[in-house]
Design an enzyme around this catalytic site. Sequence first.
Site, PDB file in Angstrom:
ATOM      1  N   ARG A  34       0.831  -1.211   0.000  1.00  0.00           N
ATOM      2  CA  ARG A  34       0.000   0.000   0.000  1.00  0.00           C
ATOM      3  C   ARG A  34       0.857   1.250   0.000  1.00  0.00           C
ATOM      4  O   ARG A  34       0.558   2.221  -0.699  1.00  0.00           O
ATOM      5  CB  ARG A  34      -0.928  -0.009   1.223  1.00  0.00           C
ATOM      6  CG  ARG A  34      -1.899   1.157   1.257  1.00  0.00           C
ATOM      7  CD  ARG A  34      -2.840   1.053   2.434  1.00  0.00           C
ATOM      8  NE  ARG A  34      -2.115   1.083   3.705  1.00  0.00           N
ATOM      9  CZ  ARG A  34      -2.705   1.038   4.894  1.00  0.00           C
ATOM     10  NH1 ARG A  34      -4.016   0.922   4.975  1.00  0.00           N
ATOM     11  NH2 ARG A  34      -1.977   1.077   5.999  1.00  0.00           N
ATOM     12  N   VAL A  75      -0.548  -9.173   5.497  1.00  0.00           N
ATOM     13  CA  VAL A  75      -0.805  -7.948   6.258  1.00  0.00           C
ATOM     14  C   VAL A  75      -1.254  -8.337   7.661  1.00  0.00           C
ATOM     15  O   VAL A  75      -1.459  -9.510   7.973  1.00  0.00           O
ATOM     16  CB  VAL A  75      -1.884  -7.071   5.568  1.00  0.00           C
ATOM     17  CG1 VAL A  75      -1.438  -6.679   4.168  1.00  0.00           C
ATOM     18  CG2 VAL A  75      -3.231  -7.780   5.532  1.00  0.00           C
ATOM     19  N   ALA A  77      -3.297  -9.239  10.859  1.00  0.00           N
ATOM     20  CA  ALA A  77      -4.551  -9.980  10.999  1.00  0.00           C
ATOM     21  C   ALA A  77      -5.675  -9.045  11.433  1.00  0.00           C
ATOM     22  O   ALA A  77      -5.444  -8.002  12.057  1.00  0.00           O
ATOM     23  CB  ALA A  77      -4.379 -11.110  12.015  1.00  0.00           C
ATOM     24  N   SER A 129       5.125 -20.947   9.641  1.00  0.00           N
ATOM     25  CA  SER A 129       5.921 -21.004  10.862  1.00  0.00           C
ATOM     26  C   SER A 129       7.408 -20.953  10.541  1.00  0.00           C
ATOM     27  O   SER A 129       7.867 -21.526   9.557  1.00  0.00           O
ATOM     28  CB  SER A 129       5.619 -22.303  11.623  1.00  0.00           C
ATOM     29  OG  SER A 129       6.410 -22.393  12.782  1.00  0.00           O
ATOM     30  N   GLY A 130       8.138 -20.285  11.403  1.00  0.00           N
ATOM     31  CA  GLY A 130       9.587 -20.185  11.235  1.00  0.00           C
ATOM     32  C   GLY A 130      10.091 -18.771  11.274  1.00  0.00           C
ATOM     33  O   GLY A 130      11.296 -18.536  11.191  1.00  0.00           O
ATOM     34  N   GLY A 131       9.159 -17.811  11.371  1.00  0.00           N
ATOM     35  CA  GLY A 131       9.560 -16.418  11.460  1.00  0.00           C
ATOM     36  C   GLY A 131      10.238 -15.918  10.198  1.00  0.00           C
ATOM     37  O   GLY A 131      10.066 -16.475   9.109  1.00  0.00           O
ATOM     38  N   LYS A 184      -2.257 -23.854  13.061  1.00  0.00           N
ATOM     39  CA  LYS A 184      -1.219 -22.879  13.434  1.00  0.00           C
ATOM     40  C   LYS A 184      -1.427 -22.390  14.865  1.00  0.00           C
ATOM     41  O   LYS A 184      -0.453 -22.177  15.602  1.00  0.00           O
ATOM     42  CB  LYS A 184      -1.235 -21.697  12.459  1.00  0.00           C
ATOM     43  CG  LYS A 184      -0.147 -20.643  12.733  1.00  0.00           C
ATOM     44  CD  LYS A 184       1.256 -21.234  12.683  1.00  0.00           C
ATOM     45  CE  LYS A 184       2.345 -20.193  12.509  1.00  0.00           C
ATOM     46  NZ  LYS A 184       2.422 -19.186  13.552  1.00  0.00           N
ATOM     47  N   HIS A 187      -0.181 -25.123  17.067  1.00  0.00           N
ATOM     48  CA  HIS A 187       1.279 -25.084  16.942  1.00  0.00           C
ATOM     49  C   HIS A 187       1.876 -23.996  17.844  1.00  0.00           C
ATOM     50  O   HIS A 187       2.831 -24.238  18.580  1.00  0.00           O
ATOM     51  CB  HIS A 187       1.648 -24.835  15.480  1.00  0.00           C
ATOM     52  CG  HIS A 187       3.033 -24.340  15.253  1.00  0.00           C
ATOM     53  ND1 HIS A 187       4.082 -25.161  14.915  1.00  0.00           N
ATOM     54  CD2 HIS A 187       3.550 -23.090  15.312  1.00  0.00           C
ATOM     55  CE1 HIS A 187       5.182 -24.442  14.785  1.00  0.00           C
ATOM     56  NE2 HIS A 187       4.893 -23.193  15.010  1.00  0.00           N
ATOM     57  N   ASN A 188       1.298 -22.787  17.768  1.00  0.00           N
ATOM     58  CA  ASN A 188       1.811 -21.686  18.581  1.00  0.00           C
ATOM     59  C   ASN A 188       1.659 -21.983  20.061  1.00  0.00           C
ATOM     60  O   ASN A 188       2.534 -21.643  20.869  1.00  0.00           O
ATOM     61  CB  ASN A 188       1.081 -20.394  18.232  1.00  0.00           C
ATOM     62  CG  ASN A 188       1.521 -19.813  16.905  1.00  0.00           C
ATOM     63  OD1 ASN A 188       2.500 -20.265  16.312  1.00  0.00           O
ATOM     64  ND2 ASN A 188       0.796 -18.828  16.415  1.00  0.00           N
ATOM     65  N   GLU A 191       4.458 -24.296  21.031  1.00  0.00           N
ATOM     66  CA  GLU A 191       5.734 -23.575  21.004  1.00  0.00           C
ATOM     67  C   GLU A 191       5.883 -22.670  22.216  1.00  0.00           C
ATOM     68  O   GLU A 191       6.922 -22.676  22.903  1.00  0.00           O
ATOM     69  CB  GLU A 191       5.831 -22.755  19.722  1.00  0.00           C
ATOM     70  CG  GLU A 191       7.119 -21.962  19.589  1.00  0.00           C
ATOM     71  CD  GLU A 191       7.177 -21.189  18.293  1.00  0.00           C
ATOM     72  OE1 GLU A 191       8.165 -20.461  18.094  1.00  0.00           O
ATOM     73  OE2 GLU A 191       6.236 -21.288  17.480  1.00  0.00           O
TER      74      GLU A 191
END
Length: 235
Positions: A34, A75, A77, A129-131, A184, A187-188, A191
């Site tokens: 944008r 972008v 959430a 995942s994995g940053g 996800k 998963h978070n 983690e």
Amino acid sequence: MQKSDIGILGLAVMGENLAINMESKGFTVSVYNRTTEKVTKFINGRAQGKNIQGAYSLEELVSQLKKPRKVMIMVKAGNPVDEMIEQLLPLMEAGDVIIDGGNSHFPDTQRRTAYVESKGLLYVGTGVSGGEEGALKGPSMMPGGSDAAWPVVKPIFQAICAKVEDGSPCCEWVGSDGAGHYVKMVHNGIEYGDMQLICEAYQLMRDLLGMSADEMHEVFAEWNRGELDRNWTAI
């Protein structure tokens, strides 16, 4: 001009790194942000000399893509995702795919999948995942949404994701509607639970066992070489 295999909407570091990852696997990528100054900076900087094309409007982004078109939204959430969907829908056609690669709440992905499908398009909500490093070198991906979208996005997703020792991709279709973002979320939770355990183990060693910094270092170094390390890297 060569048509792109996929478009990336949003050039924060995750979007940039995914674009570079995709290009490194042989795909041509179009990018849009944008704040269009970011497009120019990226194209003239990290993406210079690569098969990455800049777009300065959503119309231009969509026009650069092969059919069925695939646009991956990277972008924040929440409402920004809904706003991007509304802007993309009039520009795309039946069979095109909108992908949300952010950390959206899975009920939102359920709602968006139904809505986008009602317009004749396909929708994917995928955990990534994995940053920053994972996005660039190989993330674990958890896609779900419109089942018909999986054959369309599978070649790209499984090419860019991490691989296990036997070469199997760390990416598979996990189910319809909001399944990808649900996985996800789980998963978070695992983690962050592991991270909390590490913090509490540190506090236990220091406060209750009276261990010195050197002693704690030895324990954590051993864990990094053992079963805990192997389990952590599998998450």
